[in-house]
Design a protein around this motif. Structure first.
Motif, PDB file in Angstrom:
ATOM      1  N   GLU A   9       6.169   8.146  -4.616  1.00 45.39           N
ATOM      2  CA  GLU A   9       4.803   7.759  -4.967  1.00 45.39           C
ATOM      3  C   GLU A   9       4.579   6.266  -4.789  1.00 45.39           C
ATOM      4  OE1 GLU A   9       4.639   7.057  -9.674  1.00 45.39           O
ATOM      5  OE2 GLU A   9       5.109   9.103  -9.089  1.00 45.39           O
ATOM      6  N   ARG A  10       3.345   5.913  -4.645  1.00 43.41           N
ATOM      7  CA  ARG A  10       2.918   4.522  -4.539  1.00 43.41           C
ATOM      8  C   ARG A  10       2.752   3.975  -5.954  1.00 43.41           C
ATOM      9  NH1 ARG A  10      -2.733   2.816  -1.673  1.00 43.41           N
ATOM     10  NH2 ARG A  10      -3.472   1.879  -3.579  1.00 43.41           N
ATOM     11  N   VAL A  11       3.210   2.751  -6.161  1.00 39.60           N
ATOM     12  CA  VAL A  11       3.041   2.082  -7.450  1.00 39.60           C
ATOM     13  C   VAL A  11       2.124   0.892  -7.230  1.00 39.60           C
ATOM     14  CG1 VAL A  11       4.195   0.827  -9.306  1.00 39.60           C
ATOM     15  CG2 VAL A  11       5.329   2.798  -8.237  1.00 39.60           C
ATOM     16  N   ASP A  12       1.028   0.840  -7.965  1.00 37.46           N
ATOM     17  CA  ASP A  12       0.064  -0.257  -7.856  1.00 37.46           C
ATOM     18  C   ASP A  12       0.201  -1.181  -9.056  1.00 37.46           C
ATOM     19  OD1 ASP A  12      -0.998   0.890  -5.555  1.00 37.46           O
ATOM     20  OD2 ASP A  12      -2.523   1.990  -6.662  1.00 37.46           O
ATOM     21  N   GLU A  64      -4.318  -6.860  -5.888  1.00 38.99           N
ATOM     22  CA  GLU A  64      -3.357  -5.819  -6.214  1.00 38.99           C
ATOM     23  C   GLU A  64      -2.186  -5.844  -5.249  1.00 38.99           C
ATOM     24  OE1 GLU A  64      -4.402  -1.649  -5.584  1.00 38.99           O
ATOM     25  OE2 GLU A  64      -6.028  -2.324  -4.282  1.00 38.99           O
ATOM     26  N   LEU A  65      -1.072  -5.353  -5.743  1.00 39.69           N
ATOM     27  CA  LEU A  65       0.133  -5.167  -4.947  1.00 39.69           C
ATOM     28  C   LEU A  65       0.495  -3.695  -5.010  1.00 39.69           C
ATOM     29  CD1 LEU A  65       0.525  -8.082  -6.615  1.00 39.69           C
ATOM     30  CD2 LEU A  65       2.431  -8.168  -5.042  1.00 39.69           C
ATOM     31  N   CYS A  66       0.728  -3.101  -3.862  1.00 38.02           N
ATOM     32  CA  CYS A  66       1.093  -1.688  -3.776  1.00 38.02           C
ATOM     33  C   CYS A  66       2.531  -1.599  -3.276  1.00 38.02           C
ATOM     34  CB  CYS A  66       0.173  -0.945  -2.810  1.00 38.02           C
ATOM     35  SG  CYS A  66      -1.559  -1.093  -3.256  1.00 38.02           S
ATOM     36  N   ARG A  68       5.821   0.730  -2.155  1.00 36.07           N
ATOM     37  CA  ARG A  68       6.253   2.034  -1.640  1.00 36.07           C
ATOM     38  C   ARG A  68       7.709   1.943  -1.217  1.00 36.07           C
ATOM     39  NH1 ARG A  68       2.496   6.080   0.131  1.00 36.07           N
ATOM     40  NH2 ARG A  68       4.378   7.324   0.095  1.00 36.07           N
ATOM     41  N   VAL A  80       5.792  -3.823   0.264  1.00 30.79           N
ATOM     42  CA  VAL A  80       4.807  -4.274  -0.717  1.00 30.79           C
ATOM     43  C   VAL A  80       3.602  -4.783   0.066  1.00 30.79           C
ATOM     44  CG1 VAL A  80       4.321  -5.829  -2.637  1.00 30.79           C
ATOM     45  CG2 VAL A  80       6.670  -5.000  -2.263  1.00 30.79           C
ATOM     46  N   HIS A  83      -3.066  -7.383  -1.595  1.00 36.41           N
ATOM     47  CA  HIS A  83      -4.421  -7.549  -1.058  1.00 36.41           C
ATOM     48  C   HIS A  83      -5.326  -8.168  -2.113  1.00 36.41           C
ATOM     49  CE1 HIS A  83      -7.886  -6.868   1.442  1.00 36.41           C
ATOM     50  NE2 HIS A  83      -8.496  -6.317   0.412  1.00 36.41           N
ATOM     51  N   THR A 131      -4.448 -10.014   3.192  1.00 42.62           N
ATOM     52  CA  THR A 131      -3.521  -8.896   3.054  1.00 42.62           C
ATOM     53  C   THR A 131      -2.170  -9.355   3.570  1.00 42.62           C
ATOM     54  OG1 THR A 131      -5.265  -7.253   3.332  1.00 42.62           O
ATOM     55  CG2 THR A 131      -2.998  -6.508   3.691  1.00 42.62           C
ATOM     56  N   THR A 133       1.899  -8.119   3.913  1.00 35.49           N
ATOM     57  CA  THR A 133       2.844  -7.015   3.851  1.00 35.49           C
ATOM     58  C   THR A 133       4.256  -7.567   3.895  1.00 35.49           C
ATOM     59  OG1 THR A 133       1.245  -5.598   4.992  1.00 35.49           O
ATOM     60  CG2 THR A 133       3.533  -4.835   4.900  1.00 35.49           C
TER      61      THR A 133
END
Length: 145
Positions: A9-12, A64-66, A68, A80, A83, A131, A133
């Protein structure tokens, strides 16, 4: 040739104040440890995440930082994506230079983060936010041998 893919899962993590920066750093370190990264790789990723999250708070106010998990053959990784909807960066090449700062800091945040991770990408334009990455692998790419 293997194909990298996101797993799990993605963690935000949302950031808007200094305590959120600490939370993002801890999430990065914990995830890297769970994935079996060396302490050096885990700390490097956590530090890079901290620098990027701090930049979001200082320059954009919030973002936010997402997180995976990735897999690429035998390698495990973490990507990570950070954005924000802030003012953006007019000159990315200039912003990436050591010592460049618009807020009176040491100017090592972006360039330092880039040096700490295996892959770094930045996209921005004035008025369109930023953004970034970051990708960190648990071990080096065997194709580089």
């Amino acid at each position: 040739m293997t194909e990298r893919r996101a797993i799990g899962e993605r963690v935000d993590v949302f950031v808007s104040e200094p305590s959120d920066v600490d939370w993002a750093r801890q999430r990065a370190r914990d995830l890297a440890r769970r994935e079996g990264f060396s302490e050096k790789k885990a700390v490097a990723l956590a530090t890079a995440v901290s620098e990027i999250a701090r930049n979001i708070v200082v320059h954009a106010g919030r973002g936010e930082l997402c997180f995976r998990r990735l897999i690429d053959g035998e390698r495990r990784g973490i990507v990570v994506v950070a954005h924000d909807q802030g003012p953006g960066i007019a000159d990315i090449a200039l912003a990436m230079q050591d010592g460049y700062s618009t807020k009176g800091s040491l100017g090592l945040g972006l360039s330092g983060a880039q040096r700490l991770v295996d892959e770094f990408q930045i996209e921005s334009a004035p008025g369109r936010g930023v953004t970034i990455t970051l990708t960190q692998w648990d071990k080096d790419d065997p194709a580089d041998d």
